[in-house]
Every structure is written in structure tokens, then in C-alpha cells.
Design an enzyme around this catalytic site. Structure first.
Site, PDB file in Angstrom:
ATOM      1  N   LYS A 124       2.814  13.150   5.873  1.00  0.00           N
ATOM      2  CA  LYS A 124       3.382  13.981   6.947  1.00  0.00           C
ATOM      3  C   LYS A 124       3.139  13.333   8.289  1.00  0.00           C
ATOM      4  CE  LYS A 124       2.851  18.647   5.055  1.00  0.00           C
ATOM      5  NZ  LYS A 124       1.676  18.995   4.237  1.00  0.00           N
TER       6      LYS A 124
ATOM      7  N   LYS B 179       0.676   5.454   1.490  1.00  0.00           N
ATOM      8  CA  LYS B 179       1.127   6.722   0.909  1.00  0.00           C
ATOM      9  C   LYS B 179       2.176   7.389   1.809  1.00  0.00           C
ATOM     10  CE  LYS B 179      -1.623  10.664   2.452  1.00  0.00           C
ATOM     11  NZ  LYS B 179      -0.825  11.882   2.389  1.00  0.00           N
TER      12      LYS B 179
ATOM     13  N   LYS C 212      -7.288   8.704  10.294  1.00  0.00           N
ATOM     14  CA  LYS C 212      -6.612   9.598  11.242  1.00  0.00           C
ATOM     15  C   LYS C 212      -7.153   9.428  12.657  1.00  0.00           C
ATOM     16  CE  LYS C 212      -4.860  13.077   8.071  1.00  0.00           C
ATOM     17  NZ  LYS C 212      -4.684  14.488   7.755  1.00  0.00           N
TER      18      LYS C 212
HETATM   19  P1  ATP Z   1      -1.293  14.359   6.550  1.00  0.00           P
HETATM   20  O1  ATP Z   1      -0.758  12.967   6.553  1.00  0.00           O
HETATM   21  O2  ATP Z   1      -1.151  15.075   7.868  1.00  0.00           O
HETATM   22  O3  ATP Z   1      -2.694  14.459   5.978  1.00  0.00           O
HETATM   23  P2  ATP Z   1      -0.124  14.934   4.032  1.00  0.00           P
HETATM   24  O4  ATP Z   1       1.195  14.314   3.905  1.00  0.00           O
HETATM   25  O5  ATP Z   1      -1.305  14.222   3.413  1.00  0.00           O
HETATM   26  O6  ATP Z   1      -0.357  15.190   5.576  1.00  0.00           O
HETATM   27  P3  ATP Z   1      -1.338  17.425   3.270  1.00  0.00           P
HETATM   28  O7  ATP Z   1      -0.921  18.813   3.633  1.00  0.00           O
HETATM   29  O8  ATP Z   1      -2.560  16.830   3.915  1.00  0.00           O
HETATM   30  O9  ATP Z   1      -0.092  16.446   3.497  1.00  0.00           O
HETATM   31  O10 ATP Z   1      -1.543  17.336   1.709  1.00  0.00           O
HETATM   32  C1  ATP Z   1      -1.161  18.359   0.792  1.00  0.00           C
HETATM   33  C2  ATP Z   1      -1.358  17.860  -0.614  1.00  0.00           C
HETATM   34  O11 ATP Z   1      -0.403  16.824  -0.907  1.00  0.00           O
HETATM   35  C3  ATP Z   1      -2.742  17.228  -0.856  1.00  0.00           C
HETATM   36  O12 ATP Z   1      -3.198  17.622  -2.140  1.00  0.00           O
HETATM   37  C4  ATP Z   1      -2.476  15.743  -0.842  1.00  0.00           C
HETATM   38  O13 ATP Z   1      -3.402  15.028  -1.623  1.00  0.00           O
HETATM   39  C5  ATP Z   1      -1.079  15.683  -1.442  1.00  0.00           C
HETATM   40  N1  ATP Z   1      -0.365  14.484  -1.022  1.00  0.00           N
HETATM   41  C6  ATP Z   1      -0.063  14.161   0.258  1.00  0.00           C
HETATM   42  N2  ATP Z   1       0.616  12.999   0.295  1.00  0.00           N
HETATM   43  C7  ATP Z   1       0.758  12.586  -0.997  1.00  0.00           C
HETATM   44  C8  ATP Z   1       1.378  11.456  -1.601  1.00  0.00           C
HETATM   45  N3  ATP Z   1       1.966  10.531  -0.885  1.00  0.00           N
HETATM   46  N4  ATP Z   1       1.334  11.347  -2.951  1.00  0.00           N
HETATM   47  C9  ATP Z   1       0.716  12.306  -3.695  1.00  0.00           C
HETATM   48  N5  ATP Z   1       0.115  13.382  -3.192  1.00  0.00           N
HETATM   49  C10 ATP Z   1       0.128  13.543  -1.854  1.00  0.00           C
HETATM   50 MG    MG Z   2      -3.311  14.817   3.936  1.00  0.00          MG
END
Ligand code: ATP
Ligand code: MG
Length: 332
Positions: free
Chosen positions: A198, A195, A112
């Protein structure tokens, strides 16, 4: 009952398919077997700049989506992280137990901060895994349902729980990650080697659960796959198709083996068309349930107020124990 704890950021407004399959589905399942605490982590959200009005709206929206996905306030405790000040308080204590080098090894931070550049990387982003440690330990959680990307942070939590217990005497439960092998990492539809995220995915690579269903259908249909035509689950060789099979299998409860048979001799087009339909059928009721919660902010706020009250009772007790062990003079 064993305890479960997890949190999700309110940053992007809509949750994405990776959030649902990797994490939220497990939140829903663990309500049945665990004393479960789930929170919208607004303190984590401000590790990158947020517009105040948007943050407030997105925090409500996140809670509405969690309820729409199946969290039941009668079966779990749902709250907003900033409503429970003990998170920040124990977070400070954990900051003081963590080595700088140890924190520097967190790969999420490296990824990040590389994206933001050093001037826009806050100290909060650096220490957020340590706040996460406090989030988990406050509830004496046994199990932490998360995606694969969070494994390292749960490991850090285990290390710090052991360190605190070793130095000051038994205080915290040492938690274990609850990561489902099949869905722990859902991949970006345009780049199935990273992955779905967000903050890092392009719009076309990301299924936002609150998008118009036809937009999501279109994204599935234009997902990147390889140039062969055989539908087979082979994550290394065929990451795009394998990701689609995982999504299809999990949303319908059909095994990947059955799907391979069903699509034998058929092309990727057939698989994508059918999965697009499955996606539409899933997101359509999800969107309307989310809207129902948003249309009734009094009910939503009262669920969150009750959740915060329940969470605070547990968190305050743990914090008091930790403060006492550390040697803080009690306030009279
Ligand atoms: P950011 O990229 O800003 O970190 P994010 O997409 O990872 O956002 P979070 O709110 O950080 O979203 O994560 C919430 C939950 O979703 C966490 O438990 C994270 O491990 C899970 N998660 C996020 N992306 C994935 C993915 N691609 N596959 C499976 N689990 C995910
Ligand atoms: Mg995350």
C-alpha cells in the site's frame, strides 16, 4: 475451536492483490475452522498522518471490502480496532515489557522509517508492532493469518506472551503465524523483487482491487518480466513470470504445473492476456459487492457494532486477567 485473529489497515482505500492473496483469502478460509476475529486496524493507520474524513471513509470501505471478499458476520467477528479500547490498554502493558533494542530490530520499522525520514517518523510507528502483540494476545489467538512480512511481528508476540507468562503466571496463549508459502509474498508488478505494498509500490506496480477492471488488466499486461520467453516457475531466476503464475494459479485453482504445460511454446503475451481476463472476472463482482455494502451503511454499521460487542467481551476478560496478574489494584 481454536481462535484466529488478524487485522488490516484502512490506509489506502482500496485493498491490493497482495492483501487479498496473502491475508484475506486465509481470513475467509479460517472462518470455517476457527473462532475467528478480524479487525480494521485504525489505531495502526494513524502511525502515519491521516486526513480525518478520509480515515473515516476508508475504515467503512475496508470493512465493506472484507465482507465483499467473503467474510461472513455469522461465521466470524468483524470489528473496528478503536471500538475496543482494550487494544490500547494492553498495548501499554506490552510496551512496558519490550526492550528498546528488541523493538529497534523490527525490519518493517526500519524500512518505513527510512522512507519517512526521522522527523516524520512517529513514536507510534516505532511501537506499532507492540500494539499488534496486544491485538493478538487479547483474543488468546492460536493462529494469525498474515503475509510473510508480518512473520517477525508474530515472533515478537510469541516472545512477549512467553515473557508475561513466565513473569506473572500463565495468562496468554502463545500464537503461531499462519502464512501460506505460495502466496505469503506477492510481488510488485514493476519491481518483482519487492513486495506489493500500500505504502511503497508505485501505482503501476500495484493491483488495487477497486480500480476500474480495465486498469487492472492493463497493469497485468505491462508487468515486468524477463527477456527470455519460456513460461516456467523459477522465483529466483524469473521473479516476474513466477509472480504472475502464482497469482494465476491461486485465483483459478489451477496448479502452477498445469499452467506451465498450458503455456508451453506460447509467449509471455498469451499468459498476460489470459491472466488479465482472470483478473477482470475476479475484480468485477468484488467491486459490485463492495458497493452494495457501502450503499447500505446501516447494515454495515450494525455488523460492526455487533462485532465490537463480541470482541469486547473477550478482550475485556483477558485484560482483566492481565491487570490482576500485574498487581493493579482492582477498581471497586
Ligand atoms: P503497508 O505497506 O502500509 O504496510 P500493506 O500493503 O503491507 O501496507 P497492510 O494493511 O499492512 O498492507 O497488511 C495487511 C495484510 O496483508 C498483512 O497480513 C500483510 O502481511 C498482508 N500483505 C501485505 N502485502 C502483501 C503482499 N505483497 N503479499 C502477501 N501478503 C501481503
Ligand atoms: Mg504492511
Amino acid at each position: 475451536r481454536p481462535r484466529a485473529l488478524s487485522g488490516i489497515q484502512p490506509t489506502a482505500g482500496s485493498f491490493h492483490l497482495g492483501n487479498y492473496l496473502g491475508a484475506i483469502r486465509q481470513y475467509v478460509a479460517l472462518q470455517e475452522t476457527h473462532d475467528a476475529f478480524y479487525m480494521v486496524v485504525d489505531l495502526h493507520a494513524i502511525t502515519v498522518p491521516q486526513d480525518p474524513a478520509e480515515l473515516r471513509a476508508n475504515t467503512r470501505l475496508a470493512a465493506a471490502q472484507l465482507l465483499a471478499a467473503g467474510l461472513d458476520p455469522a461465521r466470524c467477528t468483524l470489528f473496528i480496532q478503536s471500538h475496543v479500547p482494550e487494544h490500547a490498554q494492553l498495548g501499554w502493558v506490552m510496551n512496558c515489557l519490550t526492550g528498546f533494542g528488541e523493538a529497534s530490530r523490527m525490519t518493517q520499522f526500519k524500512d518505513k522509517s527510512a522512507r519517512h525520514g526521522s522527523d516524520r517518523t512517529t513514536v507510534g510507528l516505532f511501537t506499532y508492532p507492540i500494539l499488534q502483540v496486544a491485538d493478538i494476545l487479547l483474543y488468546q489467538a492460536n493462529s494469525v493469518p498474515v503475509g510473510e512480512d508480518q512473520r517477525q511481528h508474530v515472533e515478537l508476540t510469541r516472545d512477549l506472551a512467553d515473557r508475561f507468562n513466565g513473569r506473572f503466571g500463565q495468562t496468554f496463549t502463545v500464537p503461531a503465524p499462519h502464512i501460506v508459502k505460495e502466496t505469503g509474498k506477492i510481488y510488485d508488478l514493476q519491481d518483482p523483487t519487492i513486495k506489493m505494498s500500500k505504502s511503497a509500490s508505485t501505482p503501476k506496480g500495484l493491483i488495487s482491487l477497486l480500480d476500474e477492471p480495465k486498469v487492472s488488466a492493463k497493469k497485468i499486461k505491462s508487468a515486468v518480466t524477463d527477456t527470455a520467453t519460456v513460461i516456467r516457475y523459477a522465483p529466483e531466476e524469473k521473479p516476474g513470470v513466477s509472480n504472475l503464475l502464482t497469482i494465476y494459479s491461486t485465483l483459478t485453482g489451477t496448479s502452477v504445473g498445469e499452467l506451465e504445460q498450458k503455456y508451453e511454446g506460447k509467449g509471455y503475451g498469451a499468459l498476460k492476456t489470459d491472466l488479465a481476463e482472470v483478473m477482470v472476472e475476479w475484480v468485477t463482482p468484488f467491486r459490485s459487492r463492495t458497493q452494495e455494502y457501502l450503499d447500505d451503511p446501516e447494515t454495515l454499521d450494525s455488523i460492526l457494532a455487533k462485532g465490537a460487542e463480541k470482541a469486547r467481551a473477550v478482550a475485556a476478560e483477558t485484560l482483566a486477567q492481565a491487570y490482576d496478574k500485574i498487581g493493579f489494584l482492582p477498581a471497586k
